[in-house]
Design a protein around this motif. Structure first.
Motif, PDB file in Angstrom:
ATOM      1  N   THR A 176       0.831  -1.203   0.000  1.00  0.00           N
ATOM      2  CA  THR A 176       0.000   0.000   0.000  1.00  0.00           C
ATOM      3  C   THR A 176       0.865   1.252   0.000  1.00  0.00           C
ATOM      4  OG1 THR A 176      -1.613  -1.248   1.280  1.00  0.00           O
ATOM      5  CG2 THR A 176      -1.910   1.111   1.189  1.00  0.00           C
ATOM      6  N   THR A 177       2.020   1.190   0.648  1.00  0.00           N
ATOM      7  CA  THR A 177       2.919   2.345   0.675  1.00  0.00           C
ATOM      8  C   THR A 177       3.402   2.680  -0.723  1.00  0.00           C
ATOM      9  OG1 THR A 177       3.649   1.687   2.878  1.00  0.00           O
ATOM     10  CG2 THR A 177       5.029   3.250   1.698  1.00  0.00           C
ATOM     11  N   LEU A 178       3.802   1.673  -1.459  1.00  0.00           N
ATOM     12  CA  LEU A 178       4.302   1.898  -2.817  1.00  0.00           C
ATOM     13  C   LEU A 178       3.196   2.416  -3.729  1.00  0.00           C
ATOM     14  CD1 LEU A 178       6.718   1.672  -4.703  1.00  0.00           C
ATOM     15  CD2 LEU A 178       6.042  -0.666  -5.175  1.00  0.00           C
ATOM     16  N   ILE A 179       2.012   1.884  -3.601  1.00  0.00           N
ATOM     17  CA  ILE A 179       0.894   2.352  -4.420  1.00  0.00           C
ATOM     18  C   ILE A 179       0.551   3.800  -4.077  1.00  0.00           C
ATOM     19  CG2 ILE A 179      -1.555   2.013  -4.913  1.00  0.00           C
ATOM     20  CD1 ILE A 179      -1.073  -0.990  -4.498  1.00  0.00           C
ATOM     21  N   GLY A 180       0.586   4.163  -2.792  1.00  0.00           N
ATOM     22  CA  GLY A 180       0.339   5.544  -2.396  1.00  0.00           C
ATOM     23  C   GLY A 180       1.372   6.494  -2.961  1.00  0.00           C
ATOM     24  N   ILE A 181       2.634   6.101  -2.928  1.00  0.00           N
ATOM     25  CA  ILE A 181       3.702   6.939  -3.489  1.00  0.00           C
ATOM     26  C   ILE A 181       3.535   7.079  -4.996  1.00  0.00           C
ATOM     27  CG2 ILE A 181       6.200   7.030  -3.882  1.00  0.00           C
ATOM     28  CD1 ILE A 181       6.519   5.818  -1.075  1.00  0.00           C
ATOM     29  N   VAL A 182       3.149   6.010  -5.666  1.00  0.00           N
ATOM     30  CA  VAL A 182       2.932   6.071  -7.114  1.00  0.00           C
ATOM     31  C   VAL A 182       1.780   7.025  -7.445  1.00  0.00           C
ATOM     32  CG1 VAL A 182       2.144   4.711  -9.096  1.00  0.00           C
ATOM     33  CG2 VAL A 182       3.940   3.827  -7.629  1.00  0.00           C
ATOM     34  N   PHE A 183       0.696   6.985  -6.681  1.00  0.00           N
ATOM     35  CA  PHE A 183      -0.416   7.904  -6.904  1.00  0.00           C
ATOM     36  C   PHE A 183       0.029   9.355  -6.727  1.00  0.00           C
ATOM     37  CE2 PHE A 183      -3.510   4.462  -6.754  1.00  0.00           C
ATOM     38  CZ  PHE A 183      -4.492   4.943  -7.600  1.00  0.00           C
ATOM     39  N   ILE A 184       0.837   9.624  -5.716  1.00  0.00           N
ATOM     40  CA  ILE A 184       1.318  10.986  -5.489  1.00  0.00           C
ATOM     41  C   ILE A 184       2.204  11.435  -6.644  1.00  0.00           C
ATOM     42  CG2 ILE A 184       2.792  12.400  -4.003  1.00  0.00           C
ATOM     43  CD1 ILE A 184       1.707  10.755  -1.629  1.00  0.00           C
ATOM     44  N   LEU A 185       3.100  10.583  -7.100  1.00  0.00           N
ATOM     45  CA  LEU A 185       3.980  10.947  -8.211  1.00  0.00           C
ATOM     46  C   LEU A 185       3.196  11.164  -9.509  1.00  0.00           C
ATOM     47  CD1 LEU A 185       7.040   8.613  -7.560  1.00  0.00           C
ATOM     48  CD2 LEU A 185       6.842  11.075  -7.136  1.00  0.00           C
ATOM     49  N   ILE A 186       2.203  10.323  -9.754  1.00  0.00           N
ATOM     50  CA  ILE A 186       1.374  10.508 -10.949  1.00  0.00           C
ATOM     51  C   ILE A 186       0.588  11.810 -10.847  1.00  0.00           C
ATOM     52  CG2 ILE A 186      -0.634   9.603 -12.181  1.00  0.00           C
ATOM     53  CD1 ILE A 186       0.472   6.800 -11.619  1.00  0.00           C
ATOM     54  N   GLY A 187       0.087  12.135  -9.672  1.00  0.00           N
ATOM     55  CA  GLY A 187      -0.622  13.393  -9.479  1.00  0.00           C
ATOM     56  C   GLY A 187       0.270  14.595  -9.711  1.00  0.00           C
ATOM     57  N   LEU A 188       1.503  14.534  -9.225  1.00  0.00           N
ATOM     58  CA  LEU A 188       2.436  15.632  -9.454  1.00  0.00           C
ATOM     59  C   LEU A 188       2.822  15.743 -10.926  1.00  0.00           C
ATOM     60  CD1 LEU A 188       4.780  15.244  -6.357  1.00  0.00           C
ATOM     61  CD2 LEU A 188       3.071  17.023  -6.773  1.00  0.00           C
ATOM     62  N   GLY A 189       3.036  14.607 -11.569  1.00  0.00           N
ATOM     63  CA  GLY A 189       3.371  14.628 -12.997  1.00  0.00           C
ATOM     64  C   GLY A 189       2.233  15.152 -13.841  1.00  0.00           C
ATOM     65  N   TYR A 190       1.025  14.720 -13.536  1.00  0.00           N
ATOM     66  CA  TYR A 190      -0.136  15.202 -14.278  1.00  0.00           C
ATOM     67  C   TYR A 190      -0.392  16.679 -13.992  1.00  0.00           C
ATOM     68  CZ  TYR A 190      -4.819  15.382 -16.228  1.00  0.00           C
ATOM     69  OH  TYR A 190      -5.924  15.722 -16.962  1.00  0.00           O
ATOM     70  N   GLY A 191      -0.168  17.099 -12.764  1.00  0.00           N
ATOM     71  CA  GLY A 191      -0.346  18.504 -12.413  1.00  0.00           C
ATOM     72  C   GLY A 191       0.643  19.411 -13.114  1.00  0.00           C
ATOM     73  N   SER A 192       1.823  18.878 -13.452  1.00  0.00           N
ATOM     74  CA  SER A 192       2.804  19.707 -14.154  1.00  0.00           C
ATOM     75  C   SER A 192       2.363  20.030 -15.582  1.00  0.00           C
ATOM     76  CB  SER A 192       4.166  19.011 -14.179  1.00  0.00           C
ATOM     77  OG  SER A 192       4.127  17.883 -15.023  1.00  0.00           O
ATOM     78  N   LEU A 193       1.383  19.308 -16.117  1.00  0.00           N
ATOM     79  CA  LEU A 193       0.875  19.619 -17.453  1.00  0.00           C
ATOM     80  C   LEU A 193       0.086  20.928 -17.487  1.00  0.00           C
ATOM     81  CD1 LEU A 193      -0.278  16.154 -18.797  1.00  0.00           C
ATOM     82  CD2 LEU A 193       1.707  17.467 -19.491  1.00  0.00           C
ATOM     83  N   SER A 194      -0.246  21.466 -16.337  1.00  0.00           N
ATOM     84  CA  SER A 194      -0.972  22.735 -16.314  1.00  0.00           C
ATOM     85  C   SER A 194      -0.061  23.897 -16.685  1.00  0.00           C
ATOM     86  CB  SER A 194      -1.579  22.973 -14.935  1.00  0.00           C
ATOM     87  OG  SER A 194      -0.566  23.153 -13.984  1.00  0.00           O
ATOM     88  N   PHE A 195       1.245  23.705 -16.581  1.00  0.00           N
ATOM     89  CA  PHE A 195       2.185  24.737 -17.001  1.00  0.00           C
ATOM     90  C   PHE A 195       2.353  24.662 -18.516  1.00  0.00           C
ATOM     91  CE2 PHE A 195       3.666  23.499 -12.691  1.00  0.00           C
ATOM     92  CZ  PHE A 195       3.224  24.637 -12.043  1.00  0.00           C
ATOM     93  N   ASP A 196       2.209  25.782 -19.176  1.00  0.00           N
ATOM     94  CA  ASP A 196       2.207  25.793 -20.638  1.00  0.00           C
ATOM     95  C   ASP A 196       3.509  25.292 -21.233  1.00  0.00           C
ATOM     96  OD1 ASP A 196      -0.400  26.682 -20.904  1.00  0.00           O
ATOM     97  OD2 ASP A 196       0.198  28.788 -20.708  1.00  0.00           O
ATOM     98  N   ARG A 197       4.638  25.637 -20.652  1.00  0.00           N
ATOM     99  CA  ARG A 197       5.920  25.185 -21.210  1.00  0.00           C
ATOM    100  C   ARG A 197       6.074  23.668 -21.116  1.00  0.00           C
ATOM    101  NH1 ARG A 197      10.931  29.191 -20.193  1.00  0.00           N
ATOM    102  NH2 ARG A 197      10.334  30.602 -21.864  1.00  0.00           N
ATOM    103  N   VAL A 198       5.672  23.097 -19.995  1.00  0.00           N
ATOM    104  CA  VAL A 198       5.763  21.638 -19.839  1.00  0.00           C
ATOM    105  C   VAL A 198       4.821  20.964 -20.825  1.00  0.00           C
ATOM    106  CG1 VAL A 198       5.371  19.716 -18.253  1.00  0.00           C
ATOM    107  CG2 VAL A 198       6.461  21.792 -17.431  1.00  0.00           C
ATOM    108  N   TYR A 199       3.613  21.506 -20.978  1.00  0.00           N
ATOM    109  CA  TYR A 199       2.642  20.941 -21.907  1.00  0.00           C
ATOM    110  C   TYR A 199       3.169  21.009 -23.340  1.00  0.00           C
ATOM    111  CZ  TYR A 199      -1.777  20.020 -24.238  1.00  0.00           C
ATOM    112  OH  TYR A 199      -2.752  19.483 -25.019  1.00  0.00           O
ATOM    113  N   ASP A 200       3.745  22.155 -23.714  1.00  0.00           N
ATOM    114  CA  ASP A 200       4.268  22.301 -25.072  1.00  0.00           C
ATOM    115  C   ASP A 200       5.447  21.378 -25.340  1.00  0.00           C
ATOM    116  OD1 ASP A 200       2.366  24.193 -25.696  1.00  0.00           O
ATOM    117  OD2 ASP A 200       3.668  25.892 -25.224  1.00  0.00           O
ATOM    118  N   LYS A 201       6.275  21.146 -24.326  1.00  0.00           N
ATOM    119  CA  LYS A 201       7.446  20.275 -24.514  1.00  0.00           C
ATOM    120  C   LYS A 201       7.071  18.798 -24.544  1.00  0.00           C
ATOM    121  CE  LYS A 201      10.726  23.362 -24.456  1.00  0.00           C
ATOM    122  NZ  LYS A 201      11.554  23.622 -25.592  1.00  0.00           N
ATOM    123  N   THR A 202       5.957  18.413 -23.927  1.00  0.00           N
ATOM    124  CA  THR A 202       5.598  16.995 -23.872  1.00  0.00           C
ATOM    125  C   THR A 202       4.492  16.690 -24.878  1.00  0.00           C
ATOM    126  OG1 THR A 202       4.114  17.455 -22.028  1.00  0.00           O
ATOM    127  CG2 THR A 202       6.318  16.710 -21.476  1.00  0.00           C
TER     128      THR A 202
END
Length: 79
Positions: free
Chosen positions: A3-29
């Motif tokens: 459960t610890t690993l799954i929780g950490i993965v959810f947090i990392l995916i949330g942070l990665g997905y949240g970074s798409l809100s920045f226009d430069r990150v979105y344009d580069k990816t």
């Protein structure tokens, strides 16, 4: 998986997905993939009420916050 690993993965995916809100990150990816024809965006549907209200950035913030909260909940209740 623990459960610890799954929780950490959810947090990392949330942070990665949240970074798409920045226009430069979105344009580069995802923007780069669309510009070079690796991805084709779906045709624009008729205006959805929810999409018209929120837009791209607030929707990304909302979903990434939910993913992060799910990860924190899993870390909090792992026992």
């Amino acid at each position: 998986m623990s459960t610890t690993l799954i929780g950490i993965v959810f947090i990392l995916i949330g942070l990665g997905y949240g970074s798409l809100s920045f226009d430069r990150v979105y344009d580069k990816t995802l923007g780069w993939l669309v510009a070079n024809n690796w991805l084709t965006p779906p045709p624009e549907p008729k205006q959805d009420e929810l999409r018209a209200i929120l837009g791209r950035k607030p929707t990304i913030y909302f979903y990434s916050t939910i993913l992060i909260l799910m990860g924190l909940y899993m870390l909090w209740n792992r026992g």
